[in-house]
Design an enzyme around this catalytic site. Structure first.
Site, short mmCIF file in Angstrom:
data_model
loop_
_atom_site.label_atom_id
_atom_site.label_comp_id
_atom_site.label_asym_id
_atom_site.label_seq_id
_atom_site.Cartn_x
_atom_site.Cartn_y
_atom_site.Cartn_z
N ASP A 7 -22.71 -28.13 32.19
CA ASP A 7 -22.00 -27.61 33.36
C ASP A 7 -22.18 -26.10 33.44
O ASP A 7 -22.66 -25.48 32.49
CB ASP A 7 -20.51 -27.96 33.31
N ASP B 96 -20.20 -22.62 34.06
CA ASP B 96 -18.93 -21.93 34.18
C ASP B 96 -19.18 -20.49 34.61
O ASP B 96 -20.12 -19.85 34.15
CB ASP B 96 -18.19 -21.93 32.83
N ASP C 148 -14.69 -18.35 21.66
CA ASP C 148 -14.69 -18.87 20.29
C ASP C 148 -15.85 -18.38 19.43
O ASP C 148 -15.64 -17.78 18.39
CB ASP C 148 -14.58 -20.41 20.29
P1 ATP Z 1 -20.46 -27.82 26.37
O1 ATP Z 1 -21.92 -27.69 26.56
O2 ATP Z 1 -20.11 -28.89 25.42
O3 ATP Z 1 -19.67 -27.88 27.65
P2 ATP Z 1 -19.32 -25.18 26.18
O4 ATP Z 1 -19.67 -24.05 25.28
O5 ATP Z 1 -19.57 -25.01 27.63
O6 ATP Z 1 -20.04 -26.46 25.60
P3 ATP Z 1 -16.61 -25.76 26.90
O7 ATP Z 1 -15.62 -26.57 26.16
O8 ATP Z 1 -17.12 -26.27 28.20
O9 ATP Z 1 -17.81 -25.51 25.89
O10 ATP Z 1 -15.99 -24.31 27.09
C1 ATP Z 1 -16.61 -23.32 27.87
C2 ATP Z 1 -16.49 -21.95 27.20
O11 ATP Z 1 -15.13 -21.58 27.08
C3 ATP Z 1 -17.03 -21.89 25.78
O12 ATP Z 1 -18.42 -21.66 25.78
C4 ATP Z 1 -16.25 -20.74 25.19
O13 ATP Z 1 -16.79 -19.50 25.57
C5 ATP Z 1 -14.89 -20.89 25.85
N1 ATP Z 1 -13.97 -21.71 25.04
C6 ATP Z 1 -13.77 -23.04 25.13
N2 ATP Z 1 -12.84 -23.48 24.26
C7 ATP Z 1 -12.43 -22.38 23.58
C8 ATP Z 1 -11.48 -22.16 22.54
N3 ATP Z 1 -10.79 -23.17 22.01
N4 ATP Z 1 -11.31 -20.88 22.12
C9 ATP Z 1 -12.00 -19.86 22.65
N5 ATP Z 1 -12.92 -20.01 23.61
C10 ATP Z 1 -13.14 -21.25 24.09
MG MG Z 2 -19.05 -26.43 29.15
#
Ligand code: ATP
Ligand code: MG
Length: 465
Positions: free
Chosen positions: A54, A56, A164
Site C-alpha cells: 500500500d 501511505d 518504528d
Molecule cells: P507493510 O508492507 O506490511 O504494510 P509497513 O511498513 O507499511 O509494512 P504498516 O503497518 O503499514 O507497515 O505501517 C506503516 C508505517 O507506519 C510503518 O512503515 C512505520 O513507519 C509506521 N508504523 C507502523 N506501526 C508502527 C509502530 N507500532 N510504531 C511506530 N511506527 C509504526
Molecule cells: Mg503498509
C-alpha cells in the site's frame, strides 16, 4: 542524526512505480501548498525492488484541511487520527506529521494517564487550538512508559523519528523526487538491517508490538535484526503481552500469513516471543507425544506458506485450525473420553482454547466458530454422506474444511482420497465448486446466505453414493 537528501539521480524510486492515485494525492497536496511525502513500507519496498502493498502519505495538512481538500476523504482512527482517501479500487492513507511520543515537551502530569476520547480531541482541533495551546494532554504514557495516545502534530523530522524502524522512516518527496532520510534508513536498507529508531529498550517499551513487527520485517525482507535491537528483544520479550489482545491478533495474522510463516514461527521462538503469547500451547509443544516431538505446527505453517506462495488467500480460521489443529484434536479427544458427543466435545475444546488465549491473543468469536466447524466437518468427511451430504457441502466452512483435509492427506496419504471424493460430490450436487483455497470469513458468510437461498429453491436430491 543528520538529515540526508538523496537526489532523484541517486535512487531507484520513480513515479511510474507508484499507484496513479497515490501520485494524484501527492500532487494535489502540493498544489494546495502542503508538503507531501510518500512514507513507510511503500518507499522501503520500492527501494528494494519489491511491489508495495500500500501507499501511505504524510503531510503537514491537518485532518481538517484534508477533509476540505479531498471530497473522497474519511477521517478515521481512535489511536491515531488519519485520513482515508477512497478511490475506486484503492484507499490511500494520509497522516499528518506527528511528533515523537518521547520527545514532546508537553509530558503529561503523572495523574493524566486516561486516554483522551476521540470526540474531545476532534473538538479541540475544530476549536482551532493548536500545538502548545491544547488544554488536555495529547500524548499520554502509562507509568511503565507505554504510549497510550499519540496525536501530537509535529515536523517531518519528528514524524520520521517516532516511526518504528529506520527502513520504515524514509520519505519520498514529490516536490523534487528525492528521498529524505532523517534516521540512517538508506544505510540499513543497503545492509539489510532492521534497527529501531533510537534506543531499542525505550522503543519496545513504548510499544511492545514493535518486537513482533521486527520479526515480520526481518522475515519478510530476509533482513537481519541489528545487534542492539536484537538484544533488547531478547530482554523484553516477556513484556509482549502488554499490547492489547485484539491488536496482537491482527499482528499475528499479518505475521503468519505473509508467506514466511514457518520462518517467522521459528524466529518468535528464538526471541522468546512465542512462549508469552501462547503459553499453554507452548507448554504442550514442549511435551512429547508418545516419544515424538510435535512437528505438525511447523508443517502446517509451511503448507500455508506454499498456498500464499501460489498467491492463494488463506482465511484466519483455516490458519488457526491448521496451526492449532493437533492441539485442539487432542483436547477434543480428552473430552470425548469423558463421554461427551462429538459436537459438544468440539465446543468445549474450542471454548477452553479461546479462554487460554483471551489475555494474550484475542481471537474473534466468528473465527473461533469457523475453526470449530472446520474441525467437526473432518469427522463428517469420514462417512459417506447419506442424506446429510448437502448439509456438509453447504456449510460456510466447507472450503476451508476441505483444505484442512487436503493438508492432513498430504501428511499421511490415504489409499483413497476423501478430498477428491468430496470435491466430486460437491460438483455433482451443482454447488459452486469449492475454491482451491479458503476465503475470508466475510466471503464465507456471504456465500452461506446465498447457499441457503439456493437450497430452498431446489428439491432435495438423492445422495451420490
Ligand atoms: P507493510 O508492507 O506490511 O504494510 P509497513 O511498513 O507499511 O509494512 P504498516 O503497518 O503499514 O507497515 O505501517 C506503516 C508505517 O507506519 C510503518 O512503515 C512505520 O513507519 C509506521 N508504523 C507502523 N506501526 C508502527 C509502530 N507500532 N510504531 C511506530 N511506527 C509504526
Ligand atoms: Mg503498509
Amino acid at each position: 542524526m543528520e538529515k540526508v537528501i538523496i537526489p532523484r539521480s541517486e535512487h531507484s524510486v520513480s513515479r511510474s512505480q507508484l499507484s496513479p492515485n497515490g501520485v494524484k494525492v501527492l500532487y494535489k497536496l502540493r498544489e494546495h501548498g502542503f508538503i507531501a511525502y510518500l512514507v513507510g513500507g511503500g518507499v522501503r519496498d520500492l527501494l528494494l525492488g519489491r511491489e508495495p502493498k500500500d501507499f501511505d502519505v504524510v503531510t503537514d495538512a491537518t485532518p481538517g484541511q484534508l477533509k476540505k481538500t479531498f471530497r473522497n476523504c474519511r477521517l478515521i482512527g481512535r489511536r491515531f487520527r488519519l485520513a482515508h482517501l477512497h478511490f475506486h479500487d484503492e484507499i490511500i492513507e494520509v497522516a499528518t506529521f506527528r511528533s515523537a511520543a518521547d520527545a514532546t515537551p508537553e509530558e503529561p502530569p503523572e495523574e493524566a494517564v486516561e486516554p483522551v476520547p476521540e470526540a474531545e480531541a476532534l473538538e479541540q482541533e475544530r476549536d482551532g487550538r493548536r500545538r502548545g495551546h491544547l488544554h488536555g494532554p495529547r500524548m499520554l504514557k502509562s507509568e511503565d512508559g507505554m504510549v497510550l495516545r499519540d496525536n501530537v502534530f509535529g515536523t517531518p523530522e519528528e514524524d520520521a523519528v517516532r516511526r518504528d524502524f529506520t527502513v520504515n522512516a524514509l520519505f519520498y518527496n514529490i516536490a523534487d523526487f528525492s528521498i529524505i532520510d532523517h534516521v540512517g534508513g538508506m544505510e540499513d536498507l543497503k545492509n539489510g538491517l532492521i534497527r529501531t529508531i533510537g534506543d531499542p529498550q525505550v522503543r519496545f517499551t513504548e510499544d511492545p508490538v514493535r518486537m513482533i513487527r521486527a520479526v515480520r520485517f526481518a522475515s519478510m525482507l530476509g533482513f537481519n535484526i541489528e545487534q542492539r535491537t536484537e538484544a533488547a528483544m531478547v530482554e523484553l520479550s516477556g513484556t509482549i503481552n502488554k499490547a492489547t489482545p485484539p491488536r496482537m491478533f491482527e499482528e499475528i495474522l499479518k505475521l503468519l500469513l505473509m508467506g514466511a510463516g514457518e520462518r517467522t514461527y521459528q524466529m518468535l521462538r528464538h526471541y522468546g516471543l512465542f512462549e508469552p503469547l501462547f503459553p499453554h500451547f507452548d507448554a504442550w509443544l514442549g511435551r512429547e507425544s508418545e516419544g515424538f516431538p510435535h512437528v505438525r505446527v511447523g508443517k502446517a505453517l509451511e503448507w500455508v506458506d506454499d498456498l500464499r506462495g501460489e498467491g492463494l488467500p488463506v482465511s484466519a480460521p483455516l490458519l488457526l485450525a491448521l496451526m492449532f489443529g493437533e492441539y485442539l484434536e487432542e483436547k477434543i479427544a480428552v473430552l470425548r473420553e469423558t463421554g461427551l458427543p462429538p459436537q459438544q466435545a468440539a465446543d468445549g475444546a474450542v471454548a477452553a482454547f479461546a479462554g487460554e488465549m483471551a489475555s494474550t491473543v484475542a481471537i474473534p468469536n466468528r473465527a473461533l466458530l469457523a475453526v470449530r466447524e472446520i474441525l467437526t466437518l473432518q469427522q463428517r468427511f469420514q462417512k459417506t454422506p447419506g442424506r446429510n451430504g448437502r448439509g456438509v457441502i453447504g456449510r460456510a466452512s466447507f472450503p476451508d474444511a476441505l483444505q484442512y483435509l487436503r493438508f492432513m492427506e498430504q501428511l499421511t496419504p490415504p489409499k483413497r482420497s476423501l478430498v477428491d471424493w468430496w470435491q466430486r460430490y460437491a460438483e455433482q450436487q451443482g454447488e459452486p465448486q469449492p475454491v482451491e483455497a479458503a476465503e475470508t470469513v466475510a466471503a464465507e458468510d456471504h456465500k452461506k446466505k446465498k447457499r441457503r437461498r439456493r437450497r430452498r429453491k431446489k428439491p432435495a436430491q438423492a445422495p451420490a453414493e
